[in-house]
Design an enzyme around this catalytic site. Structure first.
Site, short mmCIF file in Angstrom:
data_model
loop_
_atom_site.label_atom_id
_atom_site.label_comp_id
_atom_site.label_asym_id
_atom_site.label_seq_id
_atom_site.Cartn_x
_atom_site.Cartn_y
_atom_site.Cartn_z
N ALA A 40 0.86 -1.19 0.00
CA ALA A 40 0.00 0.00 0.00
C ALA A 40 0.89 1.24 0.00
O ALA A 40 0.77 2.10 -0.86
CB ALA A 40 -0.91 -0.02 1.22
N CYS A 41 1.80 1.31 0.97
CA CYS A 41 2.72 2.44 1.06
C CYS A 41 4.11 1.92 1.35
O CYS A 41 4.25 0.97 2.12
CB CYS A 41 2.33 3.32 2.24
SG CYS A 41 1.22 4.59 1.77
N GLY A 53 15.25 0.67 -0.25
CA GLY A 53 13.97 0.69 -0.97
C GLY A 53 13.84 -0.57 -1.81
O GLY A 53 12.81 -1.24 -1.83
N ARG A 54 14.91 -0.90 -2.47
CA ARG A 54 14.94 -2.10 -3.31
C ARG A 54 14.75 -3.36 -2.46
O ARG A 54 14.05 -4.29 -2.84
CB ARG A 54 16.29 -2.12 -4.00
CG ARG A 54 16.39 -3.13 -5.04
CD ARG A 54 17.79 -3.20 -5.57
NE ARG A 54 17.78 -4.08 -6.70
CZ ARG A 54 17.43 -3.71 -7.91
NH1 ARG A 54 17.11 -2.47 -8.16
NH2 ARG A 54 17.40 -4.58 -8.87
N GLU A 71 0.22 -0.33 -4.83
CA GLU A 71 -0.98 0.50 -4.98
C GLU A 71 -0.66 1.75 -5.80
O GLU A 71 0.41 2.32 -5.64
CB GLU A 71 -1.48 0.89 -3.58
CG GLU A 71 -2.85 1.46 -3.55
CD GLU A 71 -3.31 1.72 -2.11
OE1 GLU A 71 -3.23 0.80 -1.27
OE2 GLU A 71 -3.72 2.87 -1.83
N LEU A 108 8.20 3.20 2.28
CA LEU A 108 9.03 4.36 2.64
C LEU A 108 10.39 3.92 3.14
O LEU A 108 10.50 2.98 3.93
CB LEU A 108 8.34 5.15 3.77
CG LEU A 108 9.19 6.25 4.41
CD1 LEU A 108 9.09 7.54 3.59
CD2 LEU A 108 8.77 6.53 5.85
N ARG A 133 18.70 5.98 -0.94
CA ARG A 133 19.75 5.79 -1.94
C ARG A 133 20.85 4.84 -1.47
O ARG A 133 21.99 4.95 -1.87
CB ARG A 133 20.37 7.13 -2.36
CG ARG A 133 19.43 8.20 -2.87
CD ARG A 133 18.59 7.78 -4.06
NE ARG A 133 19.32 7.20 -5.17
CZ ARG A 133 19.80 7.86 -6.21
NH1 ARG A 133 19.61 9.14 -6.28
NH2 ARG A 133 20.42 7.23 -7.18
N GLY A 137 19.92 1.40 -1.17
CA GLY A 137 19.44 0.07 -1.56
C GLY A 137 18.35 -0.50 -0.66
O GLY A 137 17.88 -1.61 -0.89
N1 ACO Z 1 16.93 9.89 -7.94
C1 ACO Z 1 17.23 8.97 -8.89
N2 ACO Z 1 17.07 7.64 -8.71
C2 ACO Z 1 16.56 7.24 -7.54
C3 ACO Z 1 16.23 8.14 -6.51
C4 ACO Z 1 16.44 9.52 -6.74
N3 ACO Z 1 16.20 10.43 -5.79
N4 ACO Z 1 15.78 7.43 -5.43
C5 ACO Z 1 15.82 6.13 -5.79
N5 ACO Z 1 16.29 6.03 -7.06
C6 ACO Z 1 16.51 4.79 -7.82
C7 ACO Z 1 17.90 4.28 -7.48
O1 ACO Z 1 18.81 4.71 -8.41
C8 ACO Z 1 17.75 2.80 -7.47
O2 ACO Z 1 17.93 2.27 -8.76
P1 ACO Z 1 19.27 1.45 -9.07
O3 ACO Z 1 19.30 0.36 -8.05
O4 ACO Z 1 19.03 0.98 -10.46
O5 ACO Z 1 20.37 2.41 -8.90
C9 ACO Z 1 16.28 2.58 -7.13
O6 ACO Z 1 15.61 3.80 -7.36
C10 ACO Z 1 16.11 2.13 -5.70
O7 ACO Z 1 16.97 2.85 -4.86
P2 ACO Z 1 17.05 2.53 -3.32
O8 ACO Z 1 18.27 3.16 -2.73
O9 ACO Z 1 16.89 1.06 -3.11
O10 ACO Z 1 15.73 3.24 -2.82
P3 ACO Z 1 15.51 4.12 -1.51
O11 ACO Z 1 15.96 3.41 -0.27
O12 ACO Z 1 16.03 5.47 -1.72
O13 ACO Z 1 13.91 4.11 -1.44
C11 ACO Z 1 11.77 4.99 -1.94
C12 ACO Z 1 13.07 4.40 -2.52
C13 ACO Z 1 11.15 4.01 -0.95
C14 ACO Z 1 10.77 5.24 -3.06
C15 ACO Z 1 12.18 6.32 -1.22
O14 ACO Z 1 12.62 7.25 -2.18
C16 ACO Z 1 11.06 6.94 -0.43
O15 ACO Z 1 10.78 6.51 0.69
N6 ACO Z 1 10.44 8.02 -0.96
C17 ACO Z 1 9.42 8.76 -0.25
C18 ACO Z 1 8.15 7.96 -0.11
C19 ACO Z 1 7.66 7.47 -1.45
O16 ACO Z 1 7.59 8.21 -2.43
N7 ACO Z 1 7.28 6.16 -1.49
C20 ACO Z 1 6.71 5.52 -2.66
C21 ACO Z 1 5.27 5.90 -2.81
S1 ACO Z 1 4.39 4.85 -3.89
C22 ACO Z 1 3.74 3.66 -2.85
O17 ACO Z 1 3.81 3.83 -1.68
C23 ACO Z 1 3.14 2.40 -3.42
#
Ligand code: ACO
Ligand code: ZN
Length: 472
Positions: free
Chosen positions: A312-313, A326-327, A347, A315, A322, A324
């Protein structure tokens, strides 16, 4: 807040629009913005809360008048005329030598949904030698756009908020203190006013273990002396190295889950239900050391989703982004989905960062299935590679990729389209991975990424009775 401030003969009111200086990634430029509110700082200065038109609300901010180009002021249509171009401030602003940098151009990528592909049993094949598509899978997010362009496009995509009244909401907290981190917030979150004050420049102090919030550091310190919590409540269902996942039930661990939602709302602008946590399970990721299990991020998941959403959400706390995590959270969500013997999708709508992270995960996971050396065993034990005709071509359907990964056929198809990997040849649709895709896959494989260790997951899908799912 209702206000109408007269500055230098110019009236600044909510709804007024003008060019405001913005800085993104070290680039300074002027961009049209709308005034949402005003406040007096402790130093007696007036600051304005502005929303940059067509930019994500995350980039809204408080700005002093010195960052505004008053000569460009336009009052709301029914407010009469705005400041004239001859306003005295015009010259002053013009002399500071600002440069208006045009944001990156964005072009819509073609979005050709081929529903027939999903339905048809047509087989896809992979060719490692096809160099016709020069597309960089690691840096390309969609249809030939670089990640930077994609991000810019998404950033300019405006607010994800579905409710109009939310759009006008002004950020009410400037930053949170969380463990050793002082974190700048992005969006409004409904913390009680007595905690966050009314001016929007406050800090909220949060206990990093139980997530209770306080208006002052002293109150938090007093709380910490009594607080016995050093990890999230609920069941630890996964531990690998110094990382754990905890499963929490929104009904049973209500207070923690509500507090978690309050935090996550600070970084998500499309979430509207903060108190109704009963219908959700929460999967919380922590990093563990001798002082406790520290929250890195989480995702929530409906106990029962008619749309087959598996998240659903999601974070990652900004101080840990950045890296890893989120992945890892996304991979974990699909690990659960596969254990459930089904497929799932996050979602919608996805945020800009959510979409980037999912696209990256989906494309890499799909390519890794296609590149898998060992004959791939699907959930039902069926082997996919029995039709191998030579080293580089074999038959595999989108449904089979879906079964192997837990990713829905729709998400697989959209991802392959965004990668420009779907071709129509000799009367059938095929998947073509370019040398570039393959090189990028090899490069990513060498990265020292955190990965889910499925053996470390001790979990059976929770089952809820009809009465447990009747949320009052
Ligand atoms: N700019 C460019 N690329 C990005 C960015 C950025 N700011 N942030 C993440 N990425 C890319 C990365 O390059 C990575 O790709 P790669 O592995 O090919 O290099 C990929 O996205 C994942 O990066 P992670 O480091 O694993 O992700 P992170 O821990 O930063 O978390 C998340 C990603 C959860 C979306 C985070 O940015 C976040 O919490 N954002 C705020 C809340 C949000 O928007 N959540 C998603 C809403 S949608 C939903 O809830 C269903
Ligand atoms: Zn506490």
């Amino acid at each position: 807040m209702d206000f109408a401030l007269e500055t230098d003969g110019v009236i600044l009111k909510p709804g007024a629009k003008l060019q405001v200086q913005k800085c993104i990634d070290g680039n300074e430029f002027y961009h049209r913005a709308e005034i949402m509110s005003a406040r007096q700082t402790e130093g007696g200065q007036t600051e304005y809360y502005v929303h940059f038109i067509d930019f994500n609300k995350r980039l809204d901010e408080w700005v002093p008048i010195s960052r505004m180009d008053l000569s460009s002021l336009e009052l709301p249509a029914n407010e009469g005329k705005g400041a004239t171009a001859n306003h005295p401030s015009n010259k002053t602003k013009g002399q500071v030598g600002r440069k208006r940098k045009r944001p990156l151009k964005n072009e819509d990528s073609p979005n050709k949904t081929k529903k027939d592909l999903l339905k048809s049993p047509s087989l896809a094949s992979i060719s490692s030698s096809d160099a016709a598509v020069s597309i960089d899978a690691s840096s390309v997010a969609s249809g030939g756009m670089s990640k930077a362009q994609e991000l810019e496009k998404l950033r300019r995509g405006g607010s994800m908020t579905q409710r109009l009244e939310e759009v006008s909401r002004v950020k009410n907290i400037d930053r949170i203190e969380f463990g050793h981190h002082l974190v700048q917030t992005w969006y409004f979150s409904p913390y009680p006013q007595e905690i966050c004050g009314t001016t929007g420049d406050s800090t909220v102090y949060i206990c990093e273990f139980c997530l209770f919030y306080f208006g002052s550091r002293q109150q938090l310190a007093r709380h910490r002396e009594k607080c016995t919590c050093f990890h999230p409540p609920g069941n630890e269902i996964y531990r690998s190295g110094n990382h754990s996942f905890w499963e929490l039930d929104g009904h049973r661990q209500k207070t923690y889950c509500r507090n978690l939602c309050l935090i996550s709302k600070l970084f998500l602008d499309h979430k509207t239900l903060f108190y109704d946590v009963d219908p959700f399970l929460f999967y919380v990721l922590t990093e563990n050391d001798e002082t406790g299990c520290h929250l890195l991020g989480y995702f929530s998941k409906e106990k029962e989703s008619a749309e087959h959403y598996n998240v659903a959400c999601i974070l990652t706390l900004p101080q840990h982004q950045r890296k890893g995590y989120g992945r890892l959270l996304i991979e974990f969500s699909y690990e659960l989905t596969r254990r459930e013997g089904t497929t799932g999708s996050p979602e919608k709508p996805l945020s800009d960062l959510g979409l980037l992270s999912y696209r990256s995960y989906w494309s890499e996971t799909i390519v890794s299935v296609l590149m898998s050396d060992a004959p791939y065993l699907w959930n039902d034990g069926e082997e996919a590679r029995r039709d191998i005709t030579d080293d580089t071509r074999y038959t595999i359907s989108i449904d089979q990729i879906s079964k192997a990964t837990g990713i829905t056929p729709e998400d697989i198809l959209h991802t392959l389209q965004a990668m420009e990997a779907i071709r129509y040849r000799r009367g059938q649709h095929i998947i073509v991975l370019s040398d570039k895709h393959i090189n990028d896959f090899e490069k990513n494989r060498k990265k020292n990424r955190l990965k889910v260790d499925s053996k470390a997951l001790q979990w059976t899908p929770p089952v809820f009775t009809a009465s447990q799912l009747r949320f009052l």
